[in-house]
Design an enzyme around this catalytic site. Structure first.
Site, PDB file in Angstrom:
ATOM      1  N   HIS A  69      13.043   4.575   7.148  1.00  0.00           N
ATOM      2  CA  HIS A  69      13.180   5.919   6.622  1.00  0.00           C
ATOM      3  C   HIS A  69      13.045   7.202   7.515  1.00  0.00           C
ATOM      4  CE1 HIS A  69      12.452   3.885   2.256  1.00  0.00           C
ATOM      5  NE2 HIS A  69      13.243   4.037   2.448  1.00  0.00           N
ATOM      6  N   GLY A  78      10.817  10.929  -5.935  1.00  0.00           N
ATOM      7  CA  GLY A  78      10.207  12.248  -5.408  1.00  0.00           C
ATOM      8  C   GLY A  78      10.776  13.498  -5.834  1.00  0.00           C
ATOM      9  N   GLY A 125      14.763   9.792  -4.483  1.00  0.00           N
ATOM     10  CA  GLY A 125      15.214   9.531  -5.873  1.00  0.00           C
ATOM     11  C   GLY A 125      14.065   9.992  -6.827  1.00  0.00           C
ATOM     12  N   ARG A 173      10.459  -4.303  -4.293  1.00  0.00           N
ATOM     13  CA  ARG A 173       9.696  -4.511  -3.480  1.00  0.00           C
ATOM     14  C   ARG A 173       8.247  -4.548  -3.792  1.00  0.00           C
ATOM     15  NH1 ARG A 173      12.748  -1.333   1.268  1.00  0.00           N
ATOM     16  NH2 ARG A 173      14.570  -1.323  -0.027  1.00  0.00           N
ATOM     17  N   MET A 192      12.593   3.925 -12.362  1.00  0.00           N
ATOM     18  CA  MET A 192      11.447   4.581 -12.842  1.00  0.00           C
ATOM     19  C   MET A 192      11.716   5.258 -13.960  1.00  0.00           C
ATOM     20  SD  MET A 192       8.527   5.606 -12.462  1.00  0.00           S
ATOM     21  CE  MET A 192       7.585   4.917 -11.249  1.00  0.00           C
ATOM     22  N   ASN A 214      25.766   5.695   5.005  1.00  0.00           N
ATOM     23  CA  ASN A 214      24.271   5.389   4.833  1.00  0.00           C
ATOM     24  C   ASN A 214      24.324   3.907   4.162  1.00  0.00           C
ATOM     25  OD1 ASN A 214      21.671   5.115   3.894  1.00  0.00           O
ATOM     26  ND2 ASN A 214      21.256   7.271   3.470  1.00  0.00           N
ATOM     27  N   HIS A 240       8.682   9.443   1.027  1.00  0.00           N
ATOM     28  CA  HIS A 240       9.800   9.362   0.785  1.00  0.00           C
ATOM     29  C   HIS A 240       9.684   8.088  -0.552  1.00  0.00           C
ATOM     30  CE1 HIS A 240      14.336   8.288   1.814  1.00  0.00           C
ATOM     31  NE2 HIS A 240      13.954   7.331   1.115  1.00  0.00           N
ATOM     32  N   ILE A 241       9.863   8.573  -1.784  1.00  0.00           N
ATOM     33  CA  ILE A 241       9.777   7.640  -2.897  1.00  0.00           C
ATOM     34  C   ILE A 241      11.259   7.558  -3.408  1.00  0.00           C
ATOM     35  CG2 ILE A 241       7.352   7.285  -3.037  1.00  0.00           C
ATOM     36  CD1 ILE A 241       7.139   9.557  -4.985  1.00  0.00           C
ATOM     37  N   GLY A 242      12.187   6.493  -3.259  1.00  0.00           N
ATOM     38  CA  GLY A 242      13.173   6.376  -3.958  1.00  0.00           C
ATOM     39  C   GLY A 242      13.122   4.726  -4.291  1.00  0.00           C
ATOM     40  N   GLU A 278      19.589  12.820   4.819  1.00  0.00           N
ATOM     41  CA  GLU A 278      19.550  11.819   5.992  1.00  0.00           C
ATOM     42  C   GLU A 278      21.088  11.806   6.779  1.00  0.00           C
ATOM     43  OE1 GLU A 278      18.574   8.711   3.205  1.00  0.00           O
ATOM     44  OE2 GLU A 278      17.364   7.587   4.641  1.00  0.00           O
ATOM     45  N   ARG A 296      23.776   5.124   9.628  1.00  0.00           N
ATOM     46  CA  ARG A 296      22.395   4.925   9.472  1.00  0.00           C
ATOM     47  C   ARG A 296      22.085   3.338   9.795  1.00  0.00           C
ATOM     48  NH1 ARG A 296      19.131   3.304   4.111  1.00  0.00           N
ATOM     49  NH2 ARG A 296      17.114   3.443   4.968  1.00  0.00           N
TER      50      ARG A 296
HETATM   51  N1  LIG Z   1      15.042  11.446 -13.193  1.00  0.00           N
HETATM   52  C1  LIG Z   1      14.474  10.437 -12.254  1.00  0.00           C
HETATM   53  N2  LIG Z   1      13.018  10.159 -12.637  1.00  0.00           N
HETATM   54  C2  LIG Z   1      12.471   9.167 -12.057  1.00  0.00           C
HETATM   55  N3  LIG Z   1      13.078   8.164 -11.087  1.00  0.00           N
HETATM   56  C3  LIG Z   1      14.356   8.445 -10.852  1.00  0.00           C
HETATM   57  C4  LIG Z   1      15.056   9.636 -11.565  1.00  0.00           C
HETATM   58  N4  LIG Z   1      16.361   9.850 -10.856  1.00  0.00           N
HETATM   59  C5  LIG Z   1      16.404   8.764  -9.825  1.00  0.00           C
HETATM   60  N5  LIG Z   1      15.295   8.067  -9.935  1.00  0.00           N
HETATM   61  C6  LIG Z   1      14.884   6.898  -9.041  1.00  0.00           C
HETATM   62  O1  LIG Z   1      15.302   7.004  -7.695  1.00  0.00           O
HETATM   63  C7  LIG Z   1      15.697   5.623  -7.366  1.00  0.00           C
HETATM   64  C8  LIG Z   1      16.895   5.986  -6.308  1.00  0.00           C
HETATM   65  O2  LIG Z   1      16.333   6.777  -5.125  1.00  0.00           O
HETATM   66  P1  LIG Z   1      17.138   6.724  -3.838  1.00  0.00           P
HETATM   67  O3  LIG Z   1      16.342   7.603  -2.841  1.00  0.00           O
HETATM   68  O4  LIG Z   1      18.505   7.131  -4.011  1.00  0.00           O
HETATM   69  O5  LIG Z   1      16.894   5.270  -3.279  1.00  0.00           O
HETATM   70  P2  LIG Z   1      17.793   4.300  -2.313  1.00  0.00           P
HETATM   71  O6  LIG Z   1      18.140   5.255  -1.147  1.00  0.00           O
HETATM   72  O7  LIG Z   1      16.321   3.548  -1.589  1.00  0.00           O
HETATM   73  O8  LIG Z   1      18.652   3.633  -2.857  1.00  0.00           O
HETATM   74  C9  LIG Z   1      16.280   4.998  -8.282  1.00  0.00           C
HETATM   75  O9  LIG Z   1      15.585   3.483  -8.259  1.00  0.00           O
HETATM   76  C10 LIG Z   1      15.452   5.704  -9.766  1.00  0.00           C
HETATM   77  O10 LIG Z   1      14.369   4.867 -10.270  1.00  0.00           O
HETATM   78  C1  LIG Z   2      14.618   0.640   4.657  1.00  0.00           C
HETATM   79  C2  LIG Z   2      14.922   0.962   3.181  1.00  0.00           C
HETATM   80  O1  LIG Z   2      14.209   0.655   2.265  1.00  0.00           O
HETATM   81  O2  LIG Z   2      15.857   1.555   2.845  1.00  0.00           O
HETATM   82  P1  LIG Z   2      16.295   1.960   1.326  1.00  0.00           P
HETATM   83  O3  LIG Z   2      15.320   2.565   0.743  1.00  0.00           O
HETATM   84  O4  LIG Z   2      17.699   2.738   1.694  1.00  0.00           O
HETATM   85  O5  LIG Z   2      16.632   0.496   0.772  1.00  0.00           O
HETATM   86 MG   LIG Z   3      17.426   5.320   0.753  1.00  0.00          MG
END
Ligand SMILES: Nc1ncnc2c1ncn2[C@@H]1O[C@H](COP(=O)(O)OP(=O)(O)O)[C@@H](O)[C@H]1O
Ligand SMILES: CC(=O)OP(=O)(O)O
Ligand SMILES: [Mg+2]
Length: 400
Positions: free
Chosen positions: A179, A332, A330, A240, A283, A8, A207-209, A383, A90
């Site tokens: 996503h 969420g 991440g 972003r 975050m 991924n 989906h909040i990462g 995923e 992915r």
């Molecule tokens: N305990 C937490 N509290 C708040 N935010 C968190 C925590 N753990 C991880 N994160 C957030 O999750 C994000 C990463 O999420 P993830 O889904 O792995 O991202 P991506 O796949 O988009 O790179 C990081 O930017 C971080 O800010």
């Molecule tokens: C599409 C996308 O934003 O992927 P990622 O969250 O893994 O950066």
């Molecule tokens: Mg991701």
């Protein structure tokens, strides 16, 4: 015993999981972070509780993939690459061409290359991974799983922009979303948790990462989603911007005297939580600073929560109700305060969580109070498992 690896590649990360098949037990997993930055970080878990961690720079995704391939052997995770008989990648942008996951061959690689302009932060990195694995695993059953496939058949009314129709016909100007593998996975799990068939449910998956998107899922199908033509649109993300009036972009571009590519890069890398807080894209840092009274961090947090609430509200209206909302990825999965802030603001809809149940992370749990009209579910995404399931399905379809 054969193994399957799911790869991924995110915009700045490379994650993988290695599964024993057919048990689907995870025998190794890891993440390489901050690819392209001065210092990167690699973390691999394997065996029975062993861990490998290293700080070192990874110039690009090629370096990260080569590192991963070396570590698989050096750490003794596999004795020889032949043990890995299937690999799933992915891929973010599949355009309208890839309506489903695809078995990788020369034509598929060429097509992904052509589609790279739709996801310049993601697809080129993913192609590097596909090619590197092909080199060392020439006989493995290789599959590409696209983020966009889940959204490809969303109603045109939601997929199209109100712009000249020929832009869609000539250039593929539409909302592709992203996503999809994650939204699809958590929707399936939500149906299981609710004990109802997916086809009877209206769900809103958040989906909040670092990258983030919200999807309205009606009857198991993507009905609308917050990301757009590219993964830049929608809600506020780590770096972003999410939705911006395009005329603002043209206006500032003139002021700054930069190219449109540079503008897009600022909107991708220097905006979002980082841009507003002027502090951090993470975050965890934003919450800690806001707690200490940092006004910029508080503003970033308020905007972040507000954008999520705005989309959830819109999707409840668009679908004419919802059975459940789902927190994943991440933020969420891990942030108790963000889940509280979001659900508090949605109280009008009968969304209500039990604060005791909310005290957790990384587990599947129904967070709702008994009297909640719309359920709130916490579902860690997977995923990689979804990728493995797609590999197995395609293998069967091809009689392998
Ligand atoms: N305990 C937490 N509290 C708040 N935010 C968190 C925590 N753990 C991880 N994160 C957030 O999750 C994000 C990463 O999420 P993830 O889904 O792995 O991202 P991506 O796949 O988009 O790179 C990081 O930017 C971080 O800010
Ligand atoms: C599409 C996308 O934003 O992927 P990622 O969250 O893994 O950066
Ligand atoms: Mg991701």
């Amino acid at each position: 015993m054969s193994k399957t690896i799911a790869v991924n590649a995110g915009s700045s990360t490379l994650k993988f999981k290695l599964f024993d098949m057919p048990s689907e037990d995870v025998v190794a997993e890891g993440t390489i972070e901050r690819i392209g930055e001065k210092m990167g970080h690699a973390k691999i878990k394997y065996g029975d509780g062993q861990k490998h961690e290293e700080e070192k720079p990874f110039a690009d995704h090629g370096a990260a993939v080569n590192y991963l391939l070396d570590q698989l052997i050096d750490l003794g995770i596999v004795k020889s690459y032949d043990e890995i008989t299937a690999v799933g990648h992915r891929v973010v942008a599949g355009g309208e061409f890839f309506k489903d996951s695809a078995v990788i061959n020369d034509d598929v690689i060429k097509k992904i290359d052509e589609l790279s302009e739709y996801a310049p932060l993601h697809d080129p990195a993913e192609l590097i991974g596909i090619k590197a694995f092909r080199k060392v695993l020439p006989n493995a059953f290789a599959v590409a799983v696209f983020d966009t496939s889940f959204h490809v058949n969303m109603p045109k009314m939601n997929a199209l922009y109100s712009v000249p129709y020929e832009w869609y016909e000539k250039y593929g100007a539409r909302k592709y979303g992203a996503h999809g593998t994650s939204h699809r996975y958590v929707a399936g799990r939500a149906a299981k948790m609710l004990g109802k068939p997916l086809k009877d449910l209206k769900l809103i998956t958040m989906h909040i990462g670092a990258g983030a998107s919200i999807t309205a899922i009606k009857g198991g199908k993507s009905y609308d989603t917050s990301m757009g033509f590219s993964p830049l649109a929608g809600i506020t993300m780590a770096t972003r911007s999410g939705d911006v009036d395009p005329s603002l972009v043209a206006f500032v571009q003139e002021k700054l005297g930069v190219s449109s590519q540079e503008m897009i890069s600022i909107l991708n890398h220097k905006s979002g939580l980082l841009g507003i807080s002027q502090l951090s894209p993470d975050m965890r840092d934003i919450l800690a600073a806001a707690d200490k009274g940092n006004d910029q961090a508080q503003l970033a947090l308020d905007m972040y929560v507000n954008r999520i609430v705005r989309y959830v509200g819109a999707y409840i209206a668009e679908m004419g109700g919802a059975d459940a909302i789902v927190f994943t990825a991440g933020v969420g999965e891990n942030s108790i305060p963000v889940r509280k802030l979001v659900t508090d603001k949605l109280a009008y809809f009968g969304i209500k969580i039990d604060q005791e149940k909310n005290k957790c992370h990384g587990v599947e749990r129904d967070l709702s109070t008994d009297d909640a009209k719309i359920k709130t579910l916490l579902i860690p995404t997977n995923e990689e498992l979804m990728i493995v399931h797609d590999i197995e399905r395609l293998k069967k379809e091809q009689g392998k």
